[in-house]
Design a protein around this motif. Sequence first.
Motif, PDB file in Angstrom:
ATOM      1  N   ASP A  88     -12.757  -0.433 -31.912  1.00 25.55           N
ATOM      2  CA  ASP A  88     -13.231  -0.557 -33.293  1.00 25.55           C
ATOM      3  C   ASP A  88     -13.291  -2.016 -33.751  1.00 25.55           C
ATOM      4  OD1 ASP A  88     -13.480   2.155 -33.445  1.00 25.55           O
ATOM      5  OD2 ASP A  88     -11.672   2.488 -34.634  1.00 25.55           O
ATOM      6  N   THR A  89     -12.365  -2.824 -33.280  1.00 22.09           N
ATOM      7  CA  THR A  89     -12.357  -4.245 -33.672  1.00 22.09           C
ATOM      8  C   THR A  89     -13.642  -4.925 -33.235  1.00 22.09           C
ATOM      9  OG1 THR A  89      -9.950  -4.279 -33.460  1.00 22.09           O
ATOM     10  CG2 THR A  89     -11.073  -6.408 -33.548  1.00 22.09           C
ATOM     11  N   ARG A 326     -12.701  -5.207 -40.763  1.00 28.28           N
ATOM     12  CA  ARG A 326     -11.426  -4.817 -41.361  1.00 28.28           C
ATOM     13  C   ARG A 326     -10.255  -4.942 -40.388  1.00 28.28           C
ATOM     14  NH1 ARG A 326     -15.324  -1.216 -42.793  1.00 28.28           N
ATOM     15  NH2 ARG A 326     -14.736   0.124 -41.051  1.00 28.28           N
ATOM     16  N   ASP A 327     -10.377  -4.324 -39.218  1.00 26.36           N
ATOM     17  CA  ASP A 327      -9.244  -4.233 -38.305  1.00 26.36           C
ATOM     18  C   ASP A 327      -8.766  -5.598 -37.823  1.00 26.36           C
ATOM     19  OD1 ASP A 327      -9.551  -1.564 -38.652  1.00 26.36           O
ATOM     20  OD2 ASP A 327     -10.012  -1.080 -36.559  1.00 26.36           O
ATOM     21  N   THR A 330      -5.740  -7.032 -39.545  1.00 31.38           N
ATOM     22  CA  THR A 330      -4.573  -6.180 -39.737  1.00 31.38           C
ATOM     23  C   THR A 330      -3.877  -5.918 -38.408  1.00 31.38           C
ATOM     24  OG1 THR A 330      -5.698  -4.058 -39.344  1.00 31.38           O
ATOM     25  CG2 THR A 330      -5.896  -5.016 -41.559  1.00 31.38           C
ATOM     26  N   SER A 331      -2.773  -5.200 -38.488  1.00 26.55           N
ATOM     27  CA  SER A 331      -2.038  -4.839 -37.276  1.00 26.55           C
ATOM     28  C   SER A 331      -2.800  -3.833 -36.418  1.00 26.55           C
ATOM     29  CB  SER A 331      -0.658  -4.270 -37.644  1.00 26.55           C
ATOM     30  OG  SER A 331      -0.800  -3.146 -38.490  1.00 26.55           O
ATOM     31  N   SER A 332      -3.926  -3.314 -36.925  1.00 27.30           N
ATOM     32  CA  SER A 332      -4.773  -2.416 -36.139  1.00 27.30           C
ATOM     33  C   SER A 332      -5.709  -3.171 -35.203  1.00 27.30           C
ATOM     34  CB  SER A 332      -5.619  -1.533 -37.077  1.00 27.30           C
ATOM     35  OG  SER A 332      -4.799  -0.720 -37.893  1.00 27.30           O
ATOM     36  N   ASN A 334      -7.464  -4.955 -32.230  1.00 23.64           N
ATOM     37  CA  ASN A 334      -7.402  -4.797 -30.784  1.00 23.64           C
ATOM     38  C   ASN A 334      -8.102  -5.990 -30.136  1.00 23.64           C
ATOM     39  OD1 ASN A 334      -7.691  -4.161 -28.076  1.00 23.64           O
ATOM     40  ND2 ASN A 334      -8.246  -2.036 -28.418  1.00 23.64           N
ATOM     41  N   GLN A 344      -3.725 -10.831 -34.349  1.00 25.77           N
ATOM     42  CA  GLN A 344      -4.679 -10.522 -35.400  1.00 25.77           C
ATOM     43  C   GLN A 344      -5.162 -11.819 -36.026  1.00 25.77           C
ATOM     44  OE1 GLN A 344      -1.681  -8.389 -37.841  1.00 25.77           O
ATOM     45  NE2 GLN A 344      -2.378  -9.656 -39.562  1.00 25.77           N
TER      46      GLN A 344
END
Length: 409
Positions: A88-89, A326-327, A330-332, A334, A344
């Motif tokens: 997604d990143t 968005r990702d 954040t800690s999401s 990848n 990040q």
Amino acid sequence: MNLFNMEKFLAFAFLMVALPSSGMVSGVPSPPSIHPSLLQLSAANSDFALRLYRQIAAQPGTESQNIFFSPLSISAALNMLSLGAQEDTLTQLLQVLGYSSITRNDAVRVGQVFHELLEHVNNLNNGIKTGNSLYVQKGREIREKFLREVKELYNAEITNVDFREQQRTKDKINAYVSNKTEGKIPNILTQPPSQDTVMLLLNYILFRGEWLKPFERRDTYEADFHVDSNTKVKVQMMRKLGRYYRTYAEDLSSDVLLMEYVGNTSLLILLPRPGKLAEVEQKLTVQKFYQLLMSMEIHSVDVHLPKMILKKDYQLKTLLSSMGIRDAFTSSANFSRLSEWPVQVSEVMQRAMLKVDERGTTASASTSMEIIPMSVPLKFECNRPFLLLIADNYIKSVIFAGRVTNPTA
């Protein structure tokens, strides 16, 4: 957007990655040597430029502020970062930049075409110089493939530093940027990078433009610039009578003028009717940008353009997040193609400067003369807020974008 379907400009963009906590107008075709994929990448970049511009212009409290930034510089930094992203990143990065529909999330393919774009911009005689640099924390394992691709595709200089030595690292980066921008940005980092920083990606752009048709200093005069209906300021107004490409865009309520630089770049000015600036900003899409270029015709024009120096700094994390990246912040995030450690993006920043005067950066003692037909010239007087776009003549890629609401601010 389907990727495969003045005078002195400086811009500098960087990403700080931390641990979680004249063929331009009248339908003249581009040279046949330019590959279609490069033109389509340019279209995607120009689309990103105008979408980001609209985001900046729509921010509360910015209505009366000048805007100036380099979307090409921001794209270069984000493109480099995409080489390290997955899932997604990566999808979000490529979608916001306008590339996802043709690449199937292939950041390397994007990098290959973007490499051509950077080579094109650097090799043309247009006064533009770009470069990339990558600072990596000593002892931190950055994947070899990522480093190799960043170096091969973006010609990035890779340097190991110790971000824990904050002042020393800050001084080193500032010295690098100062050298590459010929001293025009001596202190890009006013604060040292965080001790948690793992990597810093850096891109700079230097544009040393010279008017193809210089203004004469003896013709510069003092004039009023109407910031709004209640405010006016005194400016040094340059004046030039010459043959220029011009049009009127009814749907944008704007007079439009194109002024060429020596080489292969041009300045496009949109002068909205009073009170129409905000409306024009939200209507200006990449499609309308190309339509403007195709509709312009040569005219005798009496040009009045204020001298100005603009300096702008932007923190773009919030804006890019609202556009869909968005990702990454954040800690999401990848970035597993970049490092086995979770990382990040902490911020995306840019500093840009614009200077417009009679001749440009390179002074010339020669006098330019032009034969003007015996007809009443059209007056193009920039005495109220206007928009500007700097683009490459061949591939029509927007390199700088902005608006001038107050030349003295």
